[in-house]
Motif scaffolding. Structure first.
Motif, PDB file in Angstrom:
ATOM      1  N   ARG A  45       0.876  -1.107   0.089  1.00  0.00           N
ATOM      2  CA  ARG A  45       0.252  -0.429  -0.106  1.00  0.00           C
ATOM      3  C   ARG A  45       0.788   1.021  -0.057  1.00  0.00           C
ATOM      4  N   ASN A  46       0.351   2.309  -0.601  1.00  0.00           N
ATOM      5  CA  ASN A  46       1.147   4.158  -0.255  1.00  0.00           C
ATOM      6  C   ASN A  46       1.613   3.680   0.848  1.00  0.00           C
ATOM      7  N   ALA A  47       0.675   3.766   1.911  1.00  0.00           N
ATOM      8  CA  ALA A  47       1.090   3.894   3.252  1.00  0.00           C
ATOM      9  C   ALA A  47       0.422   2.777   3.933  1.00  0.00           C
ATOM     10  N   VAL A  48       1.015   2.165   4.798  1.00  0.00           N
ATOM     11  CA  VAL A  48       0.098   1.430   6.109  1.00  0.00           C
ATOM     12  C   VAL A  48      -1.228   1.897   6.879  1.00  0.00           C
ATOM     13  N   ARG A  49      -1.882   1.297   7.092  1.00  0.00           N
ATOM     14  CA  ARG A  49      -3.194   1.959   7.608  1.00  0.00           C
ATOM     15  C   ARG A  49      -2.786   1.657   8.749  1.00  0.00           C
ATOM     16  N   LEU A  50      -3.226   2.429   9.669  1.00  0.00           N
ATOM     17  CA  LEU A  50      -3.260   2.478  11.733  1.00  0.00           C
ATOM     18  C   LEU A  50      -4.000   3.791  11.783  1.00  0.00           C
ATOM     19  N   GLU A  51      -5.544   3.153  11.540  1.00  0.00           N
ATOM     20  CA  GLU A  51      -6.095   4.347  12.258  1.00  0.00           C
ATOM     21  C   GLU A  51      -7.615   3.403  12.705  1.00  0.00           C
ATOM     22  N   ARG A  52      -8.427   4.457  13.534  1.00  0.00           N
ATOM     23  CA  ARG A  52      -9.655   4.144  13.760  1.00  0.00           C
ATOM     24  C   ARG A  52     -10.751   4.867  13.765  1.00  0.00           C
ATOM     25  N   ARG A  53     -11.652   4.343  13.435  1.00  0.00           N
ATOM     26  CA  ARG A  53     -12.764   3.875  12.529  1.00  0.00           C
ATOM     27  C   ARG A  53     -14.287   4.015  13.211  1.00  0.00           C
TER      28      ARG A  53
END
Length: 312
Positions: A267-275
């Motif tokens: 991925r263009n950037a790791v996705r580490l987020e709260r939704r």
């Protein structure tokens, strides 16, 4: 420990990132279930050559911190190598220079530059031992691992859901930014090689590396963008052996033990987020680790656990 209904967490995905995240949540006092389509031994993580080193993962400023946190854990785990599968092994990153790396590199103990490249004693992880060890550590902390196929993250019945599905996030989220970078490896009988070597051209889809693991010498490799085939290509395997034998001629006659293919979740950037999820529930994404899931597993797990359960 007594658990309330709000303490339950379901981690979707049972590779190294999912299991490591689940371990930290369970040891932080949460009631954790891992839902995985297949056992860890059949995940992409199981195919990994698993040398600690940030490879094909962005963004570098965040990756550096995650990788260094993971490095500290692996150094400690290497003190119990037979149990954890983690060993500290000397090796060479050929033709690599410190000035081509981010600030994190200056904090890697013993990393040094010479005429041939960068040398270091780094963690080399035997995933056939490490993944079962992670699972056992989770079970000891009160967690469970269940075979489940998830088709809708919002329908997972827990107050907190953590998405560690790797390449599966492409369809499950859905997130078309997740794409495969296919890696093919060959495992041969080790002719006596005790150090690792990498020679990587990031502009090319092929590289040369070998990692001495307990089950054989792992030879690589490839990095084929947007390639989906899980079937080893005999011609590619032959070329891998030839490239490695050009560096260490004794590899040429080594008996082939296995062929492996894994799809790195790039991925263009790791996705580490709260939704947010319906009903006041929480979804935390932790995917897109490319070729460095093992390298950043503990750092990303710590951050994901903190986002999932701020007190964890």
């Amino acid at each position: 420990m007594e658990h309330g209904p709000g303490d339950e967490v379901i981690v979707v995905g049972g590779g190294v990132v999912g299991l490591t995240t689940a371990v930290l949540l369970a040891e932080g006092g949460r009631r954790v279930r891992v839902w995985a389509r297949e056992p860890a031994e059949r995940s992409t993580s199981a195919v990994a050559g698993a040398l600690w080193w940030p490879y094909r993962i962005e963004p570098e400023p965040l990756v550096g911190a995650w990788a260094l946190e993971s490095l500290a854990v692996y150094v400690e785990l290497a003190g119990r190598a037979e149990e954890t599968g983690v060993r500290m092994v000397e090796g060479l990153h050929a033709h690599m220079r410190l000035d081509g790396l981010g600030p994190w590199a200056t904090r890697v103990p013993g990393l040094r530059e010479d005429a041939d490249g960068l040398r270091a004693r780094l963690p080399l992880i035997d995933m056939s031992t490490h993944l079962p060890w992670l699972r056992e550590r989770l079970l000891k902390a009160g967690g469970t691992v269940e075979k489940r196929v998830v088709t809708d993250l919002a329908a997972v019945p827990a107050p907190v859901v953590v998405n560690c599905t790797g390449i599966g996030a492409r369809w499950l989220v859905p997130d078309p930014a997740v794409r495969p970078v296919r890696g093919q490896l060959v495992v041969v009988e080790n002719p006596g090689i005790t150090t690792w070597l990498t020679s990587v051209d990031h502009s090319s889809g092929v590289s040369t590396y070998f990692f001495p693991q307990p089950g054989g010498l792992v030879l690589g490799g490839t990095a084929e963008e947007d390639a989906w085939s899980p079937v080893p290509d005999p011609a590619v395997a032959e070329a891998i052996v030839a490239r490695c034998a050009a560096v260490r001629p004794e590899i040429a006659g080594a008996r082939v033990l296995a062929h492996r293919v894994g799809l790195r979740p790039a991925r263009n950037a790791v996705r580490l987020e709260r939704r947010p999820l319906p009903g006041g529930r929480v979804l935390v994404h932790n995917y897109g680790h490319g070729g460095a899931g093992v390298t950043v597993a503990w750092g990303c797990a710590r951050e994901a656990a903190g986002r999932a359960c701020p007190a964890a």
